[in-house]
Motif scaffolding. Structure first.
Motif, PDB file in Angstrom:
ATOM      1  N   ILE A  24      10.468   8.387   6.413  1.00 18.51           N
ATOM      2  CA  ILE A  24      10.517   8.519   4.951  1.00 18.51           C
ATOM      3  C   ILE A  24       9.201   9.039   4.381  1.00 18.51           C
ATOM      4  O   ILE A  24       9.189   9.955   3.547  1.00 18.51           O
ATOM      5  CB  ILE A  24      10.838   7.149   4.302  1.00 18.51           C
ATOM      6  N   PHE A  25       8.092   8.449   4.848  1.00 16.31           N
ATOM      7  CA  PHE A  25       6.790   8.723   4.208  1.00 16.31           C
ATOM      8  C   PHE A  25       5.811   9.510   5.059  1.00 16.31           C
ATOM      9  O   PHE A  25       4.767   9.917   4.560  1.00 16.31           O
ATOM     10  CB  PHE A  25       6.120   7.403   3.827  1.00 16.31           C
ATOM     11  N   GLY A  26       6.154   9.723   6.308  1.00 21.98           N
ATOM     12  CA  GLY A  26       5.167  10.359   7.184  1.00 21.98           C
ATOM     13  C   GLY A  26       4.993  11.850   7.005  1.00 21.98           C
ATOM     14  O   GLY A  26       4.097  12.446   7.557  1.00 21.98           O
ATOM     15  N   ASP A  27       5.865  12.447   6.238  1.00 22.46           N
ATOM     16  CA  ASP A  27       5.793  13.897   6.043  1.00 22.46           C
ATOM     17  C   ASP A  27       6.004  14.188   4.568  1.00 22.46           C
ATOM     18  O   ASP A  27       7.037  13.878   4.009  1.00 22.46           O
ATOM     19  CB  ASP A  27       6.858  14.602   6.880  1.00 22.46           C
ATOM     20  N   ASN A  28       5.032  14.824   3.913  1.00 22.35           N
ATOM     21  CA  ASN A  28       5.124  15.085   2.462  1.00 22.35           C
ATOM     22  C   ASN A  28       5.459  16.527   2.157  1.00 22.35           C
ATOM     23  O   ASN A  28       5.230  17.012   1.056  1.00 22.35           O
ATOM     24  CB  ASN A  28       3.819  14.682   1.754  1.00 22.35           C
ATOM     25  N   ARG A  29       6.011  17.250   3.143  1.00 17.47           N
ATOM     26  CA  ARG A  29       6.307  18.651   2.893  1.00 17.47           C
ATOM     27  C   ARG A  29       7.423  18.838   1.860  1.00 17.47           C
ATOM     28  O   ARG A  29       7.534  19.877   1.246  1.00 17.47           O
ATOM     29  CB  ARG A  29       6.712  19.329   4.218  1.00 17.47           C
TER      30      ARG A  29
ATOM     31  N   ILE B  56      -0.580   5.795   1.734  1.00 18.88           N
ATOM     32  CA  ILE B  56       0.666   5.699   2.494  1.00 18.88           C
ATOM     33  C   ILE B  56       0.389   5.617   3.986  1.00 18.88           C
ATOM     34  O   ILE B  56       0.945   4.789   4.697  1.00 18.88           O
ATOM     35  CB  ILE B  56       1.590   6.891   2.177  1.00 18.88           C
ATOM     36  N   GLN B  57      -0.503   6.475   4.454  1.00 18.24           N
ATOM     37  CA  GLN B  57      -0.820   6.476   5.882  1.00 18.24           C
ATOM     38  C   GLN B  57      -1.537   5.203   6.314  1.00 18.24           C
ATOM     39  O   GLN B  57      -1.291   4.681   7.409  1.00 18.24           O
ATOM     40  CB  GLN B  57      -1.660   7.705   6.216  1.00 18.24           C
ATOM     41  N   ILE B  58      -2.413   4.679   5.462  1.00 16.90           N
ATOM     42  CA  ILE B  58      -3.077   3.399   5.774  1.00 16.90           C
ATOM     43  C   ILE B  58      -2.026   2.293   5.892  1.00 16.90           C
ATOM     44  O   ILE B  58      -2.075   1.458   6.805  1.00 16.90           O
ATOM     45  CB  ILE B  58      -4.118   3.041   4.698  1.00 16.90           C
ATOM     46  N   GLY B  59      -1.072   2.331   4.961  1.00 17.90           N
ATOM     47  CA  GLY B  59       0.001   1.335   4.992  1.00 17.90           C
ATOM     48  C   GLY B  59       0.823   1.415   6.265  1.00 17.90           C
ATOM     49  O   GLY B  59       1.162   0.391   6.869  1.00 17.90           O
TER      50      GLY B  59
ATOM     51  N   LEU C  63       0.831  -1.210   0.000  1.00 12.08           N
ATOM     52  CA  LEU C  63       0.000   0.000   0.000  1.00 12.08           C
ATOM     53  C   LEU C  63       0.861   1.255   0.000  1.00 12.08           C
ATOM     54  O   LEU C  63       0.557   2.242  -0.691  1.00 12.08           O
ATOM     55  CB  LEU C  63      -0.923   0.001   1.221  1.00 12.08           C
ATOM     56  N   ILE C  64       1.943   1.230   0.777  1.00  9.13           N
ATOM     57  CA  ILE C  64       2.839   2.386   0.812  1.00  9.13           C
ATOM     58  C   ILE C  64       3.466   2.609  -0.565  1.00  9.13           C
ATOM     59  O   ILE C  64       3.502   3.737  -1.072  1.00  9.13           O
ATOM     60  CB  ILE C  64       3.930   2.186   1.873  1.00  9.13           C
TER      61      ILE C  64
END
Length: 231
Positions: free
Chosen positions: A225-230, A151-154, A137-138
């Motif tokens: 890695i994926f928790g912040d999309n800024r 990404i967050q669900i993953g 999912l990620i």
């Protein structure tokens, strides 16, 4: 887009987790092999010790089966079977008796309705989902242009795996505690042999601690890695 990257600084967390897991695996095998060379003075085999413990706990309905492999011992609450590996079933070593007693501890937990054990069983479906679909999912979220929802669900699904392993800790430590208490009665092992069993079971328990640490570090890495999309 993701500043840390798969092989960025966060990859160091994977290395730390791998080292901890390898050490724990070596430690449990080292201790088992060490005390597998010590024959119990009673001459009781792992299977005989298990039968004695189960019968004294009123668990005559639990069947003891031989299973292939080394240290693949387990208790199956679904069909009420105690499965002892080839390295445990016939062995009369102190280590084998300790491992067999530990699995009997799980059977007794099942009999008494030990809450953490029930909680772990209830988490199994969600954990299977997390194990199979969290990373796909990620990655799918990344492929679809940084879809943060996927990404967050993953990440949350992966967190369920960590939760499952945390809940497993009291289950394993409690089973070992029950085993040591039973063996300390003197009916199977003498007072000199009980400390040896404690070392074997402590080493085994540390593998679960290592698994929690390793998986938690992987979760932290995914968040980094994926928790912040800024970016």
């Amino acid at each position: 887009m993701y500043g840390y990257g798969f092989f960025g600084p966060s990859y160091f967390l994977v290395i730390i987790g791998l080292v901890i897991s390898l050490w724990a695996s070596w430690y449990v095998n080292h201790n088992f092999k060490k005390y597998d060379q010590v024959t119990s003075q009673s001459g009781t085999s792992g299977a005989q010790a298990a039968r004695f413990i189960l019968d004294n706990a009123g668990l005559q309905d639990v069947q003891i089966l031989r299973t292939s492999g080394n240290l693949t011992d387990n208790y199956n609450p679904t069909n009420k079977t105690l499965n002892l590996s080839e390295s445990t079933f016939d062995s009369t070593s102190v280590a084998a008796i300790g491992v067999a007693a530990h699995e009997c501890g799980h059977a007794i937990q099942d009999q008494t309705g030990y809450v953490p054990m029930r909680a772990r069983a209830a988490l199994v479906p969600a954990v299977n989902l997390g194990s199979n679909f969290s990373i796909p999912l990620i990655l799918l979220g990344v492929i679809l242009g940084a879809n943060q929802t996927l990404i967050q669900i993953g990440i949350w699904l992966f967190a369920l795996v960590v939760l499952f392993q945390v809940v497993t800790l009291p289950v394993e430590f409690n089973a070992s505690g029950r085993a040591i208490k039973i063996l300390s009665s003197g009916n199977v092992l003498n007072n000199d042999e009980v400390p040896m069993v404690k070392q074997v079971l402590l080493a085994a328990a540390l593998t679960y601690v290592a698994a929690v640490i390793s998986t938690a570090l992987q979760l932290l890495r995914l968040i980094m890695i994926f928790g912040d999309n800024r970016n």
